[in-house]
Design an enzyme around this catalytic site. Sequence first.
Site, PDB file in Angstrom:
ATOM      1  N   LYS A   1     105.648  76.079 104.374  1.00  0.00           N
ATOM      2  CA  LYS A   1     105.569  75.402 103.082  1.00  0.00           C
ATOM      3  C   LYS A   1     106.922  74.879 102.610  1.00  0.00           C
ATOM      4  CE  LYS A   1     101.307  77.733 101.864  1.00  0.00           C
ATOM      5  NZ  LYS A   1     100.579  78.797 101.177  1.00  0.00           N
TER       6      LYS A   1
ATOM      7  N   GLY B   1      94.590  75.844 106.028  1.00  0.00           N
ATOM      8  CA  GLY B   1      93.469  74.914 106.128  1.00  0.00           C
ATOM      9  C   GLY B   1      92.375  75.479 107.011  1.00  0.00           C
TER      10      GLY B   1
ATOM     11  N   HIS C   1      86.342  80.256 100.786  1.00  0.00           N
ATOM     12  CA  HIS C   1      87.757  80.002 100.610  1.00  0.00           C
ATOM     13  C   HIS C   1      88.061  79.395  99.245  1.00  0.00           C
ATOM     14  CE1 HIS C   1      88.014  80.448 105.046  1.00  0.00           C
ATOM     15  NE2 HIS C   1      86.784  80.002 104.946  1.00  0.00           N
TER      16      HIS C   1
ATOM     17  N   ASN D   1      98.979  83.353 105.341  1.00  0.00           N
ATOM     18  CA  ASN D   1      99.359  83.486 103.936  1.00  0.00           C
ATOM     19  C   ASN D   1     100.658  84.291 103.899  1.00  0.00           C
ATOM     20  OD1 ASN D   1      95.965  84.161 102.838  1.00  0.00           O
ATOM     21  ND2 ASN D   1      97.050  82.220 102.918  1.00  0.00           N
TER      22      ASN D   1
ATOM     23  N   ARG E   1      88.152  84.765 108.855  1.00  0.00           N
ATOM     24  CA  ARG E   1      88.635  85.514 107.694  1.00  0.00           C
ATOM     25  C   ARG E   1      87.567  85.660 106.601  1.00  0.00           C
ATOM     26  NH1 ARG E   1      91.423  80.512 108.134  1.00  0.00           N
ATOM     27  NH2 ARG E   1      91.616  79.271 106.224  1.00  0.00           N
TER      28      ARG E   1
ATOM     29  N   ARG F   1      86.221  85.173  97.322  1.00  0.00           N
ATOM     30  CA  ARG F   1      87.270  84.460  98.057  1.00  0.00           C
ATOM     31  C   ARG F   1      87.983  85.482  98.941  1.00  0.00           C
ATOM     32  NH1 ARG F   1      92.659  81.476  95.514  1.00  0.00           N
ATOM     33  NH2 ARG F   1      93.412  80.651  97.496  1.00  0.00           N
ATOM     34  N   HIS F   2      88.164  85.165 100.218  1.00  0.00           N
ATOM     35  CA  HIS F   2      88.769  86.134 101.130  1.00  0.00           C
ATOM     36  C   HIS F   2      90.199  86.457 100.717  1.00  0.00           C
ATOM     37  CE1 HIS F   2      91.613  83.446 103.155  1.00  0.00           C
ATOM     38  NE2 HIS F   2      90.681  82.530 103.095  1.00  0.00           N
TER      39      HIS F   2
ATOM     40  N   GLU G   1      87.500  76.178 104.432  1.00  0.00           N
ATOM     41  CA  GLU G   1      88.602  75.789 103.568  1.00  0.00           C
ATOM     42  C   GLU G   1      88.847  74.277 103.695  1.00  0.00           C
ATOM     43  OE1 GLU G   1      90.157  75.573 101.127  1.00  0.00           O
ATOM     44  OE2 GLU G   1      91.450  77.316 100.974  1.00  0.00           O
ATOM     45  N   ARG G   2      89.492  73.718 102.709  1.00  0.00           N
ATOM     46  CA  ARG G   2      89.859  72.299 102.764  1.00  0.00           C
ATOM     47  C   ARG G   2      90.723  72.081 104.002  1.00  0.00           C
ATOM     48  NH1 ARG G   2      93.830  68.555  99.424  1.00  0.00           N
ATOM     49  NH2 ARG G   2      94.884  70.381  98.584  1.00  0.00           N
ATOM     50  N   MET G   3      90.382  71.035 104.738  1.00  0.00           N
ATOM     51  CA  MET G   3      91.129  70.762 105.970  1.00  0.00           C
ATOM     52  C   MET G   3      92.463  70.123 105.593  1.00  0.00           C
ATOM     53  SD  MET G   3      91.945  68.930 108.900  1.00  0.00           S
ATOM     54  CE  MET G   3      91.102  67.338 108.967  1.00  0.00           C
ATOM     55  N   TYR G   4      93.554  70.699 106.043  1.00  0.00           N
ATOM     56  CA  TYR G   4      94.862  70.274 105.571  1.00  0.00           C
ATOM     57  C   TYR G   4      95.587  69.304 106.505  1.00  0.00           C
ATOM     58  CZ  TYR G   4      96.668  72.092 101.166  1.00  0.00           C
ATOM     59  OH  TYR G   4      96.954  72.291  99.830  1.00  0.00           O
TER      60      TYR G   4
END
Lengths: 347, 344
Positions: A216, A115, A275, A108, A151, A101-102, A205-208
């Site tokens: 956040k 996402g 991811h 971050n 990434r 996992r990157h 990654e999961r598309m957000y």
Amino acid sequence: MAAMASHQSIASLHSHGCIGSSTLHQECGNVSMKLMRRGFKLEIEPTKREGYCSRKRSCGSIQASSSSLQNSASSPILTPLTGTKSDPSKKSSEAALILIRHGESLWNEKNLFTGCVDVPLTKKGVEEAVEAGKMISNIPIDMIYTSSLIRAQMTAMLAMTQHRRKKVPIVMHDENEQAKAWSQIFSEETKKQCIPVVTAWQLNERMYGELQGLNKQETADKYGKEQVHEWRRSYDIPPPNGESLEMCAERAVPYFKDQIEPQLQEGKNVMIAAHGNSLRSIIMYLDKLTSQEVISLELSTGIPMLYIVKEEKYIRRGSLAAPTEAGVYAYTKNLAKYRQKLDEMLH
Amino acid sequence: MAATTFNGSVATIKTHGYIGNSALHQDFGNSSLQFSTKGFKIDLGLSGKKHWSRKRGSCLIQASFYQATTVSDEVSTPDSIKVEPIKKSKEAALILIRHGESLWNEKNLFTGCVDVPLTRKGVEEAIEAGKRISNIPVDMIYTSALIRAQMTAMLAMTQHRRKKVPTVLHNESEQAESWSQNFSQETEKQCIPVVTAWQLNERMYGELQGLNKQETADKYGKEQVHEWRRSYDIPPPNGESLEMCAERAVAYFKEHIEPQLQAGKNVMIAAHGNSLRSIIMYLDKLTSQEVISLELSTGIPMLYIVKEEKYIRRGSPAAPSEASVYAYTKNLARYRQKLDEMVH
């Protein structure tokens, strides 16, 4: 003894199975999987960082379980049984599967929902990738799969700068005819020294959805903490115009089965740099987790997770210690032979 | 005096022109460009490496840059020139970075468009390049479609002080575009779009790609290989000549990058030896003879100031550890001051 050991990695279970507990031994195939689901500790943490436990159970220390593995160091179950008269042509191939996992990305660091926005690594993320590379520098790699996000690609390429074998990763291009033609290699000798790198959006990654780019804290203020928590941690509730973890798994796992699994079955050693959510989805498939189990699964960044693939079984071998750590990582016979070859190579 | 500084960078010429030499001053617009084509020194080797495109004597880099401070005053505050207030001339920075060592460079293989990543050394070169440009504003980034250039750009930006976030744009498909959408205005303002373009790729080397350089010389003969490598318009079998590479690279630059610069956007291009040479050929109006002997150092950023449709080469910004003098334009100096004042 066996009950206590059940909380630890599967490797320990195998060794105990070998040593003598007949019940365990007989159902080795099934029991090990079940025990794994209940008592697994995904991040086996030789480093000083806190280990994550998917369940609030006491976790065995890695040293203990690894050393018990060391006792039966050759791990008879994993190597071809000399007692079995098998057809020489049906030599069972053993392959290594590495999941990475990157590390930290620039968003971050800023605490923004990322996402599928293509944000690169921070200095720290770069270091994490290089460290991860040191941990896998002795594991053979024949193919690399990454997502289409920079990434993950950088993580893979940075990790490979540390690899001892010195085969050269080459990114495959097939986005159009020209890209394919232009990236052709005209030397057979050179081709043999290549590790193909395949980039796939299915490993993204999961598309957000509409949360991408949002802070956040602000999002929690806007939608309410519970709603955001639900989007982030449920299995099948997607954020507005985004993917749920289930939807992410629906495109990541089929890709794994169609494209990556056949390579492993052929005995090719594979590394996947991706991811949090796409890797969780794949681990869910490898370890046969339930949706309840997967949502509390955490995969550390930058710590490679190793599986040995043998006869269509995925055997989790845990995470790899950094070269400087005083842990014990037991290799299968094949991995040990590979490492020896590296040591002997004039370089 | 003017004659000896002739061989130095453009900046020096301008200074002398500004101070009083009327002949130079009058033809200011043209002369500086002409001088630059004859006497340019592309690799202003502040790091100790020096590449010369011509075998001429060279001026000290310190001297020429120091004197350039006087030029910048003229460039950015046209007190002596009566300009209409509405037509405020925009100044933009253009940074060119050639990626560092790749795994096939290390093995001495012809690479071309084969997508080979950086070595550890190449990674370090990228980070060092980043330190040199950490104080230069960057609003847009262009790279090729090859990972070694993309990594160079992203690694360099990890060193940037401004902390805006590079974001790679995706338009290979509808889904790629919609999936990579950013939904916060605030966040978008803090983004530096990164555009990847095959037109900025290295020269495609055809049937030599993957071959060992020595073996190829043995096979085809040293002269033939030298001709393919160093001529302007003779391509290797099924490959591109430098001319062909320039055709697609410069066209892309003019169509996509130049408008950004004209609009005052600061641009960084991370690419390859031949695609960057092609662009420099356009910026500095070089002849084909001049461009084939042009060498661009790896990992040393080359800065241009773009003003009123002119490209003014400023050489390489100094590394933080180097004891040289790099003179900023007024705008660049203001930007740097802003960075220093930023609470971080």
